[in-house]
Design a protein around this motif. Structure first.
Motif, PDB file in Angstrom:
ATOM      1  N   ASP A  39      34.219  46.823  42.038  1.00  0.00           N
ATOM      2  CA  ASP A  39      32.721  46.341  42.435  1.00  0.00           C
ATOM      3  C   ASP A  39      31.879  46.691  41.576  1.00  0.00           C
ATOM      4  N   GLN A  40      31.150  46.186  40.745  1.00  0.00           N
ATOM      5  CA  GLN A  40      30.213  46.735  39.558  1.00  0.00           C
ATOM      6  C   GLN A  40      29.263  47.549  40.008  1.00  0.00           C
ATOM      7  N   THR A  41      28.735  47.113  41.281  1.00  0.00           N
ATOM      8  CA  THR A  41      27.720  48.208  42.069  1.00  0.00           C
ATOM      9  C   THR A  41      28.186  49.104  43.017  1.00  0.00           C
ATOM     10  N   THR A  42      29.178  48.829  44.029  1.00  0.00           N
ATOM     11  CA  THR A  42      29.626  49.803  45.045  1.00  0.00           C
ATOM     12  C   THR A  42      30.693  50.520  44.428  1.00  0.00           C
ATOM     13  N   ARG A  43      31.565  50.328  43.440  1.00  0.00           N
ATOM     14  CA  ARG A  43      32.639  51.075  42.820  1.00  0.00           C
ATOM     15  C   ARG A  43      33.893  50.704  43.704  1.00  0.00           C
ATOM     16  N   GLU A  44      33.615  49.808  44.523  1.00  0.00           N
ATOM     17  CA  GLU A  44      34.959  49.546  45.450  1.00  0.00           C
ATOM     18  C   GLU A  44      36.006  49.030  44.507  1.00  0.00           C
ATOM     19  N   VAL A  45      37.276  49.567  44.838  1.00  0.00           N
ATOM     20  CA  VAL A  45      38.387  48.714  44.089  1.00  0.00           C
ATOM     21  C   VAL A  45      38.577  47.188  44.593  1.00  0.00           C
ATOM     22  N   LEU A  46      38.965  46.314  43.837  1.00  0.00           N
ATOM     23  CA  LEU A  46      39.116  45.004  44.355  1.00  0.00           C
ATOM     24  C   LEU A  46      40.428  44.474  44.037  1.00  0.00           C
ATOM     25  N   PHE A  47      41.207  44.674  45.266  1.00  0.00           N
ATOM     26  CA  PHE A  47      42.659  44.375  45.583  1.00  0.00           C
ATOM     27  C   PHE A  47      42.775  42.748  45.348  1.00  0.00           C
ATOM     28  N   GLY A  48      43.637  42.386  44.484  1.00  0.00           N
ATOM     29  CA  GLY A  48      44.108  40.980  44.478  1.00  0.00           C
ATOM     30  C   GLY A  48      43.357  40.350  43.396  1.00  0.00           C
ATOM     31  N   ALA A  49      42.547  41.090  42.817  1.00  0.00           N
ATOM     32  CA  ALA A  49      41.734  40.199  41.333  1.00  0.00           C
ATOM     33  C   ALA A  49      42.801  39.871  40.365  1.00  0.00           C
ATOM     34  N   HIS A  50      42.528  38.537  39.758  1.00  0.00           N
ATOM     35  CA  HIS A  50      43.510  37.840  38.970  1.00  0.00           C
ATOM     36  C   HIS A  50      42.965  38.385  37.527  1.00  0.00           C
ATOM     37  N   ILE A  51      43.894  38.317  36.543  1.00  0.00           N
ATOM     38  CA  ILE A  51      43.876  38.842  35.296  1.00  0.00           C
ATOM     39  C   ILE A  51      44.584  37.896  34.461  1.00  0.00           C
ATOM     40  N   ILE A  52      44.074  37.152  33.444  1.00  0.00           N
ATOM     41  CA  ILE A  52      44.672  35.995  32.804  1.00  0.00           C
ATOM     42  C   ILE A  52      44.607  36.193  31.466  1.00  0.00           C
ATOM     43  N   LEU A  53      45.641  36.350  30.704  1.00  0.00           N
ATOM     44  CA  LEU A  53      45.571  36.246  28.974  1.00  0.00           C
ATOM     45  C   LEU A  53      45.352  34.959  28.526  1.00  0.00           C
ATOM     46  N   GLU A  83      40.575  37.120  30.980  1.00  0.00           N
ATOM     47  CA  GLU A  83      39.665  36.722  32.063  1.00  0.00           C
ATOM     48  C   GLU A  83      39.884  37.369  33.276  1.00  0.00           C
ATOM     49  N   PHE A  84      39.115  37.742  34.033  1.00  0.00           N
ATOM     50  CA  PHE A  84      39.020  38.519  35.480  1.00  0.00           C
ATOM     51  C   PHE A  84      38.545  37.511  36.435  1.00  0.00           C
ATOM     52  N   ARG A  85      39.245  37.177  37.432  1.00  0.00           N
ATOM     53  CA  ARG A  85      38.588  36.343  38.590  1.00  0.00           C
ATOM     54  C   ARG A  85      38.918  37.148  39.918  1.00  0.00           C
ATOM     55  N   MET A  86      37.959  36.944  40.955  1.00  0.00           N
ATOM     56  CA  MET A  86      38.152  37.389  42.329  1.00  0.00           C
ATOM     57  C   MET A  86      37.265  36.300  43.052  1.00  0.00           C
ATOM     58  N   GLY A  88      34.557  35.450  45.316  1.00  0.00           N
ATOM     59  CA  GLY A  88      33.119  36.148  45.869  1.00  0.00           C
ATOM     60  C   GLY A  88      32.505  36.902  44.905  1.00  0.00           C
ATOM     61  N   TYR A  89      33.282  36.939  43.577  1.00  0.00           N
ATOM     62  CA  TYR A  89      32.775  37.476  42.341  1.00  0.00           C
ATOM     63  C   TYR A  89      32.459  36.662  41.172  1.00  0.00           C
ATOM     64  N   GLN A  90      31.619  37.305  40.377  1.00  0.00           N
ATOM     65  CA  GLN A  90      31.589  36.329  39.039  1.00  0.00           C
ATOM     66  C   GLN A  90      32.699  36.459  38.074  1.00  0.00           C
ATOM     67  N   ASN A  91      33.341  35.352  37.500  1.00  0.00           N
ATOM     68  CA  ASN A  91      34.385  35.534  36.529  1.00  0.00           C
ATOM     69  C   ASN A  91      33.849  36.115  35.327  1.00  0.00           C
ATOM     70  N   TYR A  92      34.560  37.005  34.691  1.00  0.00           N
ATOM     71  CA  TYR A  92      34.274  37.614  33.600  1.00  0.00           C
ATOM     72  C   TYR A  92      35.433  37.629  32.579  1.00  0.00           C
ATOM     73  N   VAL A  93      35.002  37.312  31.137  1.00  0.00           N
ATOM     74  CA  VAL A  93      35.971  37.457  30.027  1.00  0.00           C
ATOM     75  C   VAL A  93      35.716  38.533  29.122  1.00  0.00           C
ATOM     76  N   ALA A  94      36.946  39.482  29.144  1.00  0.00           N
ATOM     77  CA  ALA A  94      36.723  40.595  28.114  1.00  0.00           C
ATOM     78  C   ALA A  94      37.310  39.907  26.546  1.00  0.00           C
ATOM     79  N   SER A  95      36.619  39.506  25.932  1.00  0.00           N
ATOM     80  CA  SER A  95      36.641  38.849  24.490  1.00  0.00           C
ATOM     81  C   SER A  95      37.005  39.907  23.540  1.00  0.00           C
ATOM     82  N   GLU A  96      38.180  39.257  22.468  1.00  0.00           N
ATOM     83  CA  GLU A  96      38.301  39.947  21.359  1.00  0.00           C
ATOM     84  C   GLU A  96      38.683  41.283  21.426  1.00  0.00           C
ATOM     85  N   ILE A  97      39.625  41.796  22.473  1.00  0.00           N
ATOM     86  CA  ILE A  97      40.120  42.961  22.526  1.00  0.00           C
ATOM     87  C   ILE A  97      41.088  43.319  21.494  1.00  0.00           C
ATOM     88  N   LEU A  98      40.742  44.431  20.870  1.00  0.00           N
ATOM     89  CA  LEU A  98      42.111  44.779  19.870  1.00  0.00           C
ATOM     90  C   LEU A  98      43.159  45.289  20.559  1.00  0.00           C
TER      91      LEU A  98
END
Length: 787
Positions: A39-53, A83-86, A88-98
């Protein structure tokens, strides 16, 4: 110049031959990508978050475990997006990672809780690629990555040189990495590492201009993604008047040991990382570098001397099951310069007769503890110790070649800091961060200077003791509606040495105009303690006239407009106004700390009676890296003036009036299986010239040395030298093998060999003041292997 282009052509030929002659491989090289989702604010770990290539076929993905960690194996090397999905949370794309074969990729991602509709979320995260990591920042802020310091031309693996490509930033000289933000003095910048304020982390830092050095102490192997601020920054940042560097050190790999070795014209370095114990979550990361700069001596000024430096940095990360995460970090540097007098037949100026010996050091180390208290609160505490010091001796030769003392300086400063912050997530509409810094500043300094050659050195700075620096802050962020966000808070500062106190309100509001654009307005008061040597200046009677200087106060007002013109292109426009009050100025001349370049021997008596103002507009047009192509175009038009004790309005020394940057780069996957990559990058930096300080010719003739002063109605800084176009380029080739990767890189700063003003010198042969220019070219041909 021909030599530089020959080197570049040879490198490209080597890269081309290597890609054509490589041994065929049967499969594309892959690597493991892992990290944590919180969690960006509380720093709580997010169990079950999905990560997609992103773009994988068939779809490749994984899920975060109980501790928020994830592992994705067999990811093809090259540029990849995730792409990170959870729920109750906003989706996020970490793009163009080397992704390379030499080291596993670690992504630590913070997701903000959902507060708007899903359509708005997708667009906002396309727009937030360079958004500051600090979620309480609204205006004049951006995130930068360590990979950009390596890739961007002119960056030279140095965060200070990297941000000189950003809007609102100008460099006083190619020869140092000082940065003037919106016309302010480089000393107005605050450096923070792992949330702790530290001395300028630069080799040969603060030797001439406070806040400037030659090269960064921070290795690119150590840095993680970090933030840079150019005005109206959040309440947690204090003791800064122009900007803030908030540097994060990355965490070492906790599952396998990895190493890198680099050798180049600027020196050699080695880094290693891995688990402290096999199977445990704790990790270490260590880096060491050494250089003499002897290999590039031909590109430096003749009077640069013999430069040597070395640095060591480390971070140990220790997660626990229930007590949060502890980390121990540190960095240290040692520098030395020796200069020798010229042969008597070459003497033209008094400086040609001088020998000098300089040694310098800086260090910073701390222990940090991060602890989620519950699902809605996060505690971040640190205990840190830092400092820097200098030993300098200078002698001159008379006509009989006898050696006489000219000046001697000894400065040692330290800082012990205890700090803590509590971030509280009260609801979707209200987040608060409150904290404090308690610092004890120690100092021991003794500086003697003759002023003019042949005179007896006298003591100009002397002091020993300690002083308390106390800072308290609080800031809340309110979501007033789906489109309006308000940030409001304060920062307060008390400095014991001059009994100075400041209360600094901070407020900003952001309005989401459309899903792809927003408008924000920010205001803040920002104060900064002067360099400790300034408070310990002594006059000829032994008095300390600067002990009662007040804290200079800088009011920042910023209007910010940002818009995504496409999925990969962003426009930013920021008009701003800054009003400076209680500026230290001389009671009987134009002299002010806003213009000082003699950081070591400055000995003016000052009063807090000056004023100043900076006004301008910054424009940024950026295409994020996509399909191997990217560019960054920035422009700044500004005016920086001050009023000294005599009531006359003058330009500041750093009033260049305009800065324009154009940076463009391209990457190509090469090789039979496209496992390798070739990258080129070119940048042009066009700035107004440095301002000219008036010279008192009569006093210069008497002293046989340059003496600055206003005579005959001339005003200092009224005119400027010619504009300075600085061109730089980077060419690199990365080769990925199954168990290691290697990188050849050629970086050249000021490849066009532009000459810029160096100094005024008094020619004792012609009895005239000459203007000296220098063309400093900094090349670095290097090879790095990661395994």
């Amino acid at each position: 110049m021909k030599t530089l282009f020959t080197i570049a052509i040879c490198c490209i030929v080597i890269f081309k031959e290597s890609s054509l002659a490589q041994t065929p491989v049967t499969n594309k090289v892959t690597q493991t990508v892992k990290g944590t989702v919180i969690d960006q604010t509380t720093r709580e770990v997010l169990f079950g978050a999905h990560i997609i290539l992103v773009g994988s076929d068939p779809i490749k993905g994984t899920t975060a475990g109980m501790d928020g960690s994830f592992v994705m194996e067999n990811v093809p090397v090259g540029r990849q997006s995730f792409e990170f999905r959870m729920m109750g949370y906003q989706n996020y794309v970490a793009s163009e990672i080397l992704v390379s074969s030499g080291k596993e990729v670690k992504l630590d991602i913070g997701l903000p809780q959902r507060a708007t509709t899903m359509d708005e979320i997708v667009v906002s995260y396309q727009a937030d690629k360079d958004k500051a990591l600090n979620d309480l920042a609204t205006v004049s802020s951006r995130q930068f990555s360590v990979e950009e310091t390596q890739r961007y031309a002119g960056g030279m693996n140095d965060p200070a040189r990297l941000v000189s490509a950003f809007a609102g930033v100008a460099t006083p000289s190619v020869s140092n990495n000082g940065i003037s933000i919106r016309g302010n003095h480089p000393s107005g910048l605050s450096w923070r590492i792992e949330d702790v304020e530290v001395p300028s982390p630069n080799h040969f830092g603060d030797l001439t201009i406070a806040g400037a050095g030659a090269l960064t102490v921070l290795s690119s192997q150590m840095m993680g993604n970090s933030d840079f601020y150019t005005g109206a920054f959040p309440a947690e940042y204090g003791n800064a008047s122009s900007g803030v560097f908030d540097i994060n050190l990355r965490t070492g790999n906790n599952s396998q040991r990895e190493h890198s070795l680099e050798a180049g014209l600027l020196g050699v370095g080695f880094s290693t990382e891995g688990p402290l114990k096999k199977g445990a979550r704790a990790s270490y990361l260590v880096n060491y570098r050494y250089s003499t700069l002897g290999l590039i001596g031909a590109f430096l000024p003749n009077d640069a001397g013999i430069l040597k430096y070395q640095d060591l940095s480390f971070k140990i990360n220790m997660p626990t099951k229930n007590a949060g995460t502890f980390s121990l970090w540190g960095l240290g540097a040692y520098d030395a310069i020796d200069t020798e007098a010229l042969d008597p037949e070459e003497w033209e100026t008094l400086s040609d007769r001088e020998n000098s010996q300089t040694s310098m050091y800086m260090f910073a180390s701390g222990i940090n503890h991060k602890l989620p208290l519950n699902n809605n609160m996060f505690l971040n505490s640190s205990l840190a110790f830092s400092g820097n010091g200098l030993s300098f001796e200078e002698q001159y030769l008379d006509e009989a070649l006898e050696i006489h003392p000219q000046s001697e300086a000894r400065k040692n400063q330290s800082k012990l800091t205890l700090q803590s912050s509590l971030t509280s997530y009260f609801s979707n509409q209200h987040v608060n961060r409150t904290g404090f810094y308690i610092s004890t500043l120690g100092y021991d300094m003794d500086i003697d200077d003759a002023g003019t050659m042949g005179s007896t050195p006298r003591n100009i700075v002397k002091g020993q003791g300690q002083a308390l620096l106390l800072q308290i802050y609080s800031q809340s962020q309110y979501s007033l509606s789906p489109k309006i966000t308000l940030d409001a808070g304060f920062h307060s500062l008390y400095f014991q040495l001059n009994r100075g106190f400041a209360f600094e309100p901070r407020v900003s509001v952001n309005y989401q105009l459309t899903p792809k654009s927003d408008l924000a307005l920010g205001y803040g008061i920002h104060c900064k303690v002067e360099p400790l040597a300034l408070y310990n200046v002594r006059d000829e009677q032994g008095n300390q006239p600067n002990r009662d200087l007040k804290l200079m106060k800088s009011n920042h007002v910023v209007l910010s407009y940002n818009a995504m013109l496409s999925d990969h292109m962003k426009l930013g426009i920021e008009p701003y106004y800054q009003f400076l009050d209680r500026v230290p100025v001389a009671p009987d001349s134009y002299v002010s700390t806003l213009n000082s370049t003699d950081n070591l021997f400055f000995n003016q008596a000052l009063v807090s009676a000056g004023r100043g103002r900076n006004v301008g507009v910054d424009v940024t047009l950026e295409r994020y890296l996509h399909n191997g192509f990217y560019y960054l175009l920035t422009g700044s038009v500004f005016d920086s003036k001050y009023i000294a004790h005599d009531g006359i309005r003058r330009n500041t020394r750093f009033n260049k009036n305009y800065v324009v940057n154009a940076l463009v780069g391209k990457e190509w996957p090469v090789g039979r299986h496209r496992n390798n990559s070739l990258s080129t990058n070119f940048r042009v930096n066009y700035m107004g010239g440095n301002r000219i300080e008036a010279i008192d010719m009569d006093r210069s003739l008497d002293a046989q040395d340059v003496v600055y002063g206003e005579t005959g109605g001339a005003l200092s800084f009224a005119d400027s030298f010619e504009d300075t176009p600085i061109s730089s380029f980077t060419v690199s080739y990365r080769k990925n093998k199954k168990k290691h990767s290697s990188v050849w890189s050629l970086q050249v700063l000021n490849s066009g060999q532009t000459e810029e003003f160096d100094q005024h010198v008094f020619n004792t042969n012609t009895q005239t003041v000459d203007t000296k220019y220098s063309s400093v070219v900094i090349p670095n041909l290097s090879y790095r292997i990661e395994f």
